[in-house]
Design an enzyme around this catalytic site. Structure first.
Site, PDB file in Angstrom:
ATOM      1  N   ALA A   1       0.832  -1.212   0.000  1.00 16.77           N
ATOM      2  CA  ALA A   1       0.000   0.000   0.000  1.00 16.77           C
ATOM      3  C   ALA A   1       0.869   1.266   0.000  1.00 16.77           C
ATOM      4  O   ALA A   1       1.954   1.265   0.566  1.00 16.77           O
ATOM      5  CB  ALA A   1      -0.913   0.000   1.220  1.00 16.77           C
TER       6      ALA A   1
ATOM      7  N   GLY B   1       0.169   1.430  -3.341  1.00 18.87           N
ATOM      8  CA  GLY B   1       0.092   0.736  -4.615  1.00 18.87           C
ATOM      9  C   GLY B   1       0.928   1.289  -5.749  1.00 18.87           C
ATOM     10  O   GLY B   1       0.862   0.784  -6.870  1.00 18.87           O
ATOM     11  N   GLY B   2       1.719   2.315  -5.497  1.00 19.54           N
ATOM     12  CA  GLY B   2       2.493   2.922  -6.578  1.00 19.54           C
ATOM     13  C   GLY B   2       3.471   1.966  -7.232  1.00 19.54           C
ATOM     14  O   GLY B   2       3.586   1.913  -8.464  1.00 19.54           O
ATOM     15  N   LYS B   3       4.181   1.188  -6.434  1.00 21.72           N
ATOM     16  CA  LYS B   3       5.149   0.232  -6.975  1.00 21.72           C
ATOM     17  C   LYS B   3       4.430  -0.969  -7.578  1.00 21.72           C
ATOM     18  O   LYS B   3       4.823  -1.487  -8.621  1.00 21.72           O
ATOM     19  CB  LYS B   3       6.131  -0.192  -5.880  1.00 21.72           C
ATOM     20  CG  LYS B   3       6.907   0.975  -5.278  1.00 21.72           C
ATOM     21  CD  LYS B   3       7.747   0.535  -4.092  1.00 21.72           C
ATOM     22  CE  LYS B   3       8.429   1.723  -3.437  1.00 21.72           C
ATOM     23  NZ  LYS B   3       7.454   2.663  -2.799  1.00 21.72           N
TER      24      LYS B   3
ATOM     25  N   ARG C   1      -5.187   0.034   4.747  1.00 22.32           N
ATOM     26  CA  ARG C   1      -4.242   0.286   3.655  1.00 22.32           C
ATOM     27  C   ARG C   1      -4.423  -0.728   2.527  1.00 22.32           C
ATOM     28  O   ARG C   1      -4.248  -0.386   1.351  1.00 22.32           O
ATOM     29  CB  ARG C   1      -2.810   0.274   4.192  1.00 22.32           C
ATOM     30  CG  ARG C   1      -2.481   1.500   5.028  1.00 22.32           C
ATOM     31  CD  ARG C   1      -1.112   1.380   5.701  1.00 22.32           C
ATOM     32  NE  ARG C   1      -0.048   1.172   4.753  1.00 22.32           N
ATOM     33  CZ  ARG C   1       0.550   2.133   4.067  1.00 22.32           C
ATOM     34  NH1 ARG C   1       0.158   3.400   4.205  1.00 22.32           N
ATOM     35  NH2 ARG C   1       1.532   1.861   3.229  1.00 22.32           N
TER      36      ARG C   1
ATOM     37  N   ASP D   1       9.373  -2.717   0.376  1.00 26.41           N
ATOM     38  CA  ASP D   1       9.464  -1.329   0.834  1.00 26.41           C
ATOM     39  C   ASP D   1       9.093  -1.361   2.312  1.00 26.41           C
ATOM     40  O   ASP D   1       7.948  -1.177   2.685  1.00 26.41           O
ATOM     41  CB  ASP D   1       8.511  -0.446   0.023  1.00 26.41           C
ATOM     42  CG  ASP D   1       8.710   1.025   0.335  1.00 26.41           C
ATOM     43  OD1 ASP D   1       9.787   1.388   0.841  1.00 26.41           O
ATOM     44  OD2 ASP D   1       7.792   1.818   0.084  1.00 26.41           O
TER      45      ASP D   1
ATOM     46  N   CYS E   1      11.529   4.647   2.984  1.00 30.71           N
ATOM     47  CA  CYS E   1      11.434   6.079   2.675  1.00 30.71           C
ATOM     48  C   CYS E   1      12.456   6.879   3.477  1.00 30.71           C
ATOM     49  O   CYS E   1      12.588   8.082   3.306  1.00 30.71           O
ATOM     50  CB  CYS E   1      10.025   6.606   2.944  1.00 30.71           C
ATOM     51  SG  CYS E   1       9.649   6.888   4.679  1.00 30.71           S
TER      52      CYS E   1
END
Length: 227
Positions: free
Chosen positions: A108, A110-112, A135, A173, A226
């Site tokens: 979550a 979901g970009g990747k 999420r 991630d 991040c």
């Protein structure tokens, strides 16, 4: 900004510390990538407000103040995904083959997941997981908006996933102490004060060990945070 954090960064960065502090005061840089499953997306966008990213395939910067792409109906139709350029860079590093089996362990929002899954064929598979039910719901919504048909969303503790030697590629991630979010969310500063990096490093070690057990021989794991 937390004084303990600033002191820690000064000790780590030394001569680069002042440049780091200056970067935190600059305006945000916004980005998006095109959905390869949609045709002629650029024809629907005003190119005077966008700029091609130098190395991310289908990636762009955009002027979010004068061109709020998140409020466009084209966004709701899944023509593109808005994501910070630093986060976009992660998925673009994976050498995806069209028939790969891929796992996004902490997927979550979901970009990747969407970047990778949209490049798989019908023979490929993406499993996107998130431990948080809320999420995972957001993850499902973005996958549906992007029109992905080869993607399964799961909502489990990643340490309990049972896919031994199954995946060609794994994206991890990992949950982290969130320093990269300090300037956007003051709650992250409080969370850092309560837990700090050491708390999350233990979680990261356990998840990365679990991820390695789910890779096929010769598979690839892409690890990022991040922070």
């Amino acid at each position: 900004m937390n004084n303990e954090f600033l002191t820690r960064m000064q000790n780590l960065l030394k001569d680069d510390y002042e440049a780091f502090i200056a970067s935190l005061k600059q305006e945000e840089v916004k980005g998006f990538y095109l959905n390869p499953l949609k045709q002629d997306v650029l024809k629907h966008l005003d190119t005077k407000y966008i700029q091609k990213h130098p190395y991310i395939k289908d990636g762009y910067y955009f002027d979010y103040k004068n061109y709020p792409l998140g409020k466009s109906p084209y966004f709701m139709c899944g023509l593109y995904y808005i994501q910070e350029p630093s986060a976009m860079a992660v998925a673009s590093c994976i050498d995806i083959q069209k028939d790969d089996y891929v796992l996004d362990m902490c997927g979550a929002p979901g970009g990747k997941t969407c970047y990778v899954a949209s490049r798989l064929s019908n023979e490929g598979l993406m499993i996107a997981n998130d431990i948080s039910k809320l999420r995972a719901t957001i993850l499902s919504s973005n996958i549906e908006r992007f029109g992905l048909q080869n993607t399964i969303v799961t909502n489990v503790d990643p340490l309990k996933m049972k896919f031994k030697s199954f995946f060609d590629k794994i994206i991890l991630d990992a949950p982290c102490s969130g320093e990269g979010m300090f300037r956007k969310d003051k709650k992250m500063v409080k969370a850092w004060e309560e837990h700090g990096p050491e708390f999350f490093s233990k979680i990261q070690r356990s998840i990365i060990t679990q991820a390695a057990s789910m890779l096929r021989p010769g598979g690839m794991m892409l690890y990022s945070t991040c922070t």
